[in-house]
Design an enzyme around this catalytic site. Structure first.
Site, PDB file in Angstrom:
ATOM      1  N   ASP A  36      10.195 -66.494 -66.784  1.00 32.58           N
ATOM      2  CA  ASP A  36       9.345 -66.598 -65.598  1.00 32.58           C
ATOM      3  C   ASP A  36       9.770 -67.757 -64.696  1.00 32.58           C
ATOM      4  O   ASP A  36      10.233 -68.794 -65.176  1.00 32.58           O
ATOM      5  CB  ASP A  36       7.887 -66.844 -66.009  1.00 32.58           C
ATOM      6  N   HIS A 190      10.508 -69.903 -69.747  1.00 29.78           N
ATOM      7  CA  HIS A 190      10.479 -70.184 -68.309  1.00 29.78           C
ATOM      8  C   HIS A 190      11.815 -70.770 -67.869  1.00 29.78           C
ATOM      9  O   HIS A 190      12.312 -71.715 -68.498  1.00 29.78           O
ATOM     10  CB  HIS A 190       9.352 -71.166 -67.974  1.00 29.78           C
TER      11      HIS A 190
END
Length: 221
Positions: A36, A190
């Site tokens: 992400d 992430h």
């Protein structure tokens, strides 16, 4: 302080609509790596290098991209696509759905969709299924229903690395992933500056662990 659950418990899934995707049913030993917040210079590039290191084909993964980051770093986004990974929408400006009215939220998703579509290489066979992951995992049911009508699949996650968390060490980040993951799980890392220190330690070690344990990696489509 907040409760850190690196594996989303089954009862929590039941509180959400059944069409949210937290994991995948598969007869094979497969996990799904997702990332992400990118694309981000150095960080996303490290992920791509790690996924392709000493391999004929990169390990498949899914990148949930922030539209504004795609705008800022189109060459890195292009590299994600050229590597054959799936692309998902993560809004234009990383909005918290719980704090944003529905019209503004959907408009922001549309902005990201336009940005992603603009920079998708025309000659690359990139998976472009309309995948969406809400930033922070926070989205109102009305927002989700609208996105579903627009054709999006809401992708959540079953295992959380907590790589962005300042109170999580690199070793703990690694443990969060390998000790909690099961067959079919969607794992979230992430590719952000805040997560980089933990992620760059945990990701290559997690890949080595899963491969040694006989797992394969899938991308979401």
């Amino acid at each position: 302080m907040y409760l850190k659950l690196s594996r989303v418990p089954a009862f929590l899934k039941w509180l959400y609509p059944q069409w949210y995707v937290w994991d995948k049913k598969t007869s094979k030993k497969t996990v799904y790596l997702t990332f992400d917040d990118g694309p981000v210079p150095e960080v996303t590039e490290f992920v791509l290098d790690t996924l392709s290191r000493k391999r004929k084909k990169p390990i498949p993964a899914t990148f949930f991209c922030i539209g504004d980051n795609v705008r800022k770093h189109p060459e890195i986004f292009k590299r994600i696509c050229q590597s054959g990974h799936s692309i998902g929408n993560h809004t234009q400006h990383h909005l918290n759905g719980w704090k944003t009215n529905t019209d503004a939220y959907i408009d922001n998703v549309r902005l990201a969709e336009e940005e992603i579509s603009t920079h998708l290489p025309k000659t690359i066979n990139t998976p472009t299924a309309p995948l969406f992951r809400p930033p922070y995992g926070k989205i109102k049911r009305k927002q989700a229903r609208v996105l579903k009508k627009l054709g999006y699949t809401i992708i959540m996650y079953r295992v959380i690395a907590f790589d962005w968390d300042a109170h999580t060490s690199p070793e703990q980040c690694f443990d969060n992933v390998i000790k909690k993951a099961k067959n079919g799980d969607i794992i979230v890392f992430h590719d952000s500056v805040k997560a980089f220190e933990n992620m760059k330690y945990a990701l290559p070690r997690a890949i080595a662990y899963f491969e040694k344990a006989g797992f394969t990696f899938g991308r979401l489509e």
